[in-house]
Design a protein around this motif. Structure first.
Motif, short mmCIF file in Angstrom:
data_model
loop_
_atom_site.label_atom_id
_atom_site.label_comp_id
_atom_site.label_asym_id
_atom_site.label_seq_id
_atom_site.Cartn_x
_atom_site.Cartn_y
_atom_site.Cartn_z
N LEU A 59 1.22 9.66 -5.30
CA LEU A 59 1.71 10.96 -4.87
C LEU A 59 2.61 11.58 -5.95
O LEU A 59 2.57 12.80 -6.19
CB LEU A 59 2.48 10.81 -3.56
N GLY A 60 3.39 10.73 -6.62
CA GLY A 60 4.24 11.22 -7.71
C GLY A 60 3.41 11.78 -8.85
O GLY A 60 3.71 12.85 -9.41
N ALA A 61 2.32 11.06 -9.21
CA ALA A 61 1.44 11.53 -10.28
C ALA A 61 0.76 12.85 -9.88
O ALA A 61 0.64 13.78 -10.69
CB ALA A 61 0.38 10.46 -10.58
N PHE A 62 0.34 12.92 -8.61
CA PHE A 62 -0.29 14.15 -8.13
C PHE A 62 0.69 15.32 -8.16
O PHE A 62 0.32 16.44 -8.54
CB PHE A 62 -0.79 13.93 -6.69
N TRP A 63 1.95 15.06 -7.83
CA TRP A 63 2.95 16.14 -7.82
C TRP A 63 3.19 16.67 -9.23
O TRP A 63 3.35 17.87 -9.41
CB TRP A 63 4.26 15.64 -7.21
N ASP A 64 3.19 15.79 -10.22
CA ASP A 64 3.35 16.23 -11.60
C ASP A 64 2.21 17.16 -12.00
O ASP A 64 2.44 18.21 -12.63
CB ASP A 64 3.39 15.02 -12.54
N LEU A 65 0.98 16.77 -11.66
CA LEU A 65 -0.16 17.63 -11.98
C LEU A 65 -0.10 18.95 -11.23
O LEU A 65 -0.39 20.02 -11.78
CB LEU A 65 -1.46 16.89 -11.64
N PHE A 66 0.31 18.89 -9.96
CA PHE A 66 0.40 20.10 -9.14
C PHE A 66 1.47 21.04 -9.71
O PHE A 66 1.28 22.27 -9.76
CB PHE A 66 0.73 19.71 -7.70
N ARG A 67 2.61 20.45 -10.14
CA ARG A 67 3.70 21.25 -10.70
C ARG A 67 3.26 21.95 -11.99
O ARG A 67 3.54 23.13 -12.20
CB ARG A 67 4.91 20.36 -10.96
N LYS A 68 2.54 21.19 -12.84
CA LYS A 68 2.06 21.79 -14.08
C LYS A 68 1.03 22.89 -13.80
O LYS A 68 1.00 23.92 -14.48
CB LYS A 68 1.43 20.72 -14.97
N SER A 69 0.19 22.67 -12.78
CA SER A 69 -0.78 23.71 -12.41
C SER A 69 -0.06 24.96 -11.93
O SER A 69 -0.46 26.09 -12.26
CB SER A 69 -1.71 23.18 -11.30
N ALA A 70 1.01 24.79 -11.15
CA ALA A 70 1.78 25.93 -10.66
C ALA A 70 2.41 26.70 -11.82
O ALA A 70 2.40 27.94 -11.84
CB ALA A 70 2.85 25.45 -9.68
N GLN A 71 2.95 25.93 -12.79
CA GLN A 71 3.53 26.58 -13.97
C GLN A 71 2.48 27.36 -14.75
O GLN A 71 2.71 28.49 -15.20
CB GLN A 71 4.18 25.52 -14.86
N GLY A 72 1.28 26.76 -14.87
CA GLY A 72 0.20 27.44 -15.57
C GLY A 72 -0.24 28.70 -14.84
O GLY A 72 -0.52 29.73 -15.47
N LEU A 73 -0.29 28.63 -13.53
CA LEU A 73 -0.67 29.80 -12.74
C LEU A 73 0.35 30.93 -12.89
O LEU A 73 -0.01 32.11 -13.00
CB LEU A 73 -0.83 29.40 -11.26
N ARG A 74 1.65 30.52 -12.86
CA ARG A 74 2.68 31.56 -13.04
C ARG A 74 2.59 32.20 -14.42
O ARG A 74 2.71 33.42 -14.57
CB ARG A 74 4.06 30.93 -12.83
N GLN A 108 0.82 -1.20 0.00
CA GLN A 108 0.00 0.00 0.00
C GLN A 108 0.87 1.26 0.00
O GLN A 108 0.51 2.27 -0.62
CB GLN A 108 -0.92 -0.02 1.23
N ALA A 109 1.99 1.21 0.70
CA ALA A 109 2.91 2.35 0.71
C ALA A 109 3.46 2.63 -0.68
O ALA A 109 3.60 3.79 -1.09
CB ALA A 109 4.06 2.08 1.69
N LYS A 110 3.73 1.54 -1.44
CA LYS A 110 4.21 1.72 -2.82
C LYS A 110 3.13 2.36 -3.69
O LYS A 110 3.43 3.23 -4.52
CB LYS A 110 4.61 0.37 -3.39
N VAL A 111 1.87 1.94 -3.50
CA VAL A 111 0.76 2.52 -4.28
C VAL A 111 0.61 4.01 -3.96
O VAL A 111 0.47 4.85 -4.86
CB VAL A 111 -0.56 1.76 -3.96
N ILE A 112 0.66 4.33 -2.66
CA ILE A 112 0.54 5.74 -2.26
C ILE A 112 1.69 6.57 -2.81
O ILE A 112 1.50 7.70 -3.29
CB ILE A 112 0.48 5.84 -0.72
N HIS A 113 2.90 6.01 -2.80
CA HIS A 113 4.07 6.72 -3.32
C HIS A 113 3.91 7.00 -4.81
O HIS A 113 4.20 8.11 -5.30
CB HIS A 113 5.33 5.90 -3.05
N HIS A 114 3.43 6.01 -5.56
CA HIS A 114 3.23 6.18 -7.01
C HIS A 114 2.17 7.25 -7.28
O HIS A 114 2.36 8.13 -8.14
CB HIS A 114 2.81 4.84 -7.62
#
Length: 297
Positions: A250-265, A242-248
């Motif tokens: 979380l990585g996908a969420f971070w990519d989306l969050f990073r792209k959203s931040a870039q779009g906002l900037r 389950q920790a591996k699933v959450i880690h994976h």
């Protein structure tokens, strides 16, 4: 006058004496009544206890002489031990499950206990006790010893007969190469061992372990601890997965969050440029049109 006075004093002393005797008799009567009540209560309680003891002894004696009754009590005590040790029926153990050997022989041991490594421990509780009962009822010590020797030999013969049933072949899974021969009465077990000191070793050579209740319970608790340990390992593996699933994720969420931040900037930068263009160029042109009366303010 003197005589009358003496007579009166004597009569008064007699009255006092009679009163004291009456009081003493009343106290004695009360004490006797209380003692009688206590006696009746104790006798009733003792009678009940003797009755219960007689009933228990009768059941025990019946179990020693009646193989069917003996088997039922032994199976019930095994079931209680299994439940006390934490086992669940039809999950960790089964009662009287019929199996068939490769030769087509039907076998039906009393208990199948499942182990964490997908094995089975077989327990048979049909131990001979009739000769032991006959021995303890004898007054002649020499005859008693002869009967006890026959009892011990009967226990060993029963162990040898169990080894020939080959329960392990019928189960079809990995099993220990022995069967537990459960003797539900410790006195019966100790008597047999006293007559044949190497009884347990002789039975073990025939792949049968003769065990009184204490040893069977210890074995069951050991098996249950192994079950609990296996469950802990399985839970640890599930937690790791389950920790591996959450880690994976979380990585996908971070990519989306990073792209959203870039779009906002980028949006903020374009907004600031648009506002600068509006305030610096367009707004001043509109003001001049207003001043020339071409448009309302």
């Amino acid at each position: 006058d003197a005589l009358a006075k003496v007579t009166e004093e004597a009569r008064g002393g007699q009255d006092q004496y009679e009163k004291e005797i009456t009081d003493a008799l009343d106290k004695l009567r009360t004490a006797l009544t209380k003692a009688s009540t206590t006696w009746n209560t104790n006798v009733g309680s003792l009678t009940q206890q003797v009755g219960d003891l007689t009933k228990s002894h009768t059941q025990w004696a019946e179990a020693l002489s009646n193989p069917q009754e003996q088997g039922a009590l032994a199976e019930e005590s095994l079931k209680v031990m299994l439940q006390t040790a934490g086992f669940t029926k039809d999950i960790n153990f089964k009662l009287q499950k019929t199996e068939t050997t490769d030769e087509g022989t039907k076998v039906r041991p009393d208990v199948y206990v499942y182990t964490p490594d997908e094995g089975v421990i077989i327990i048979d509780s049909k131990a001979p006790m009739k000769l032991f009962r006959e021995a303890i009822e004898m007054d002649n010590e020499e005859q008693k010893q002869k009967k006890l020797k026959k009892h011990a030999k009967g226990v060993l013969d029963h162990a040898k007969a169990l080894s020939k049933k080959d329960y392990t072949q019928a189960v079809g899974v990995e099993t220990p190469d022995f069967v537990i021969m459960y003797m539900p009465n410790a006195a019966v077990y100790m008597s047999a061992v006293d007559q044949i000191p190497d009884l347990v070793e002789k039975a073990a050579k025939n792949r049968v372990m003769i065990c009184p209740p204490a040893l069977v319970y210890a074995a069951l608790k050991t098996i249950m601890l192994n079950w609990q340990q296996k469950k802990m390992y399985e839970n640890a593996a599930l937690i790791e997965e389950q920790a591996k699933v959450i880690h994976h994720r979380l990585g996908a969420f971070w990519d989306l969050f990073r792209k959203s931040a870039q779009g906002l900037r980028s949006a903020n930068k374009n907004y600031n440029a648009a506002m600068s263009s509006w305030n610096g160029s367009l707004m001043s042109a509109f003001r001049r049109l207003e001043e020339m009366g071409v448009a309302d303010k």
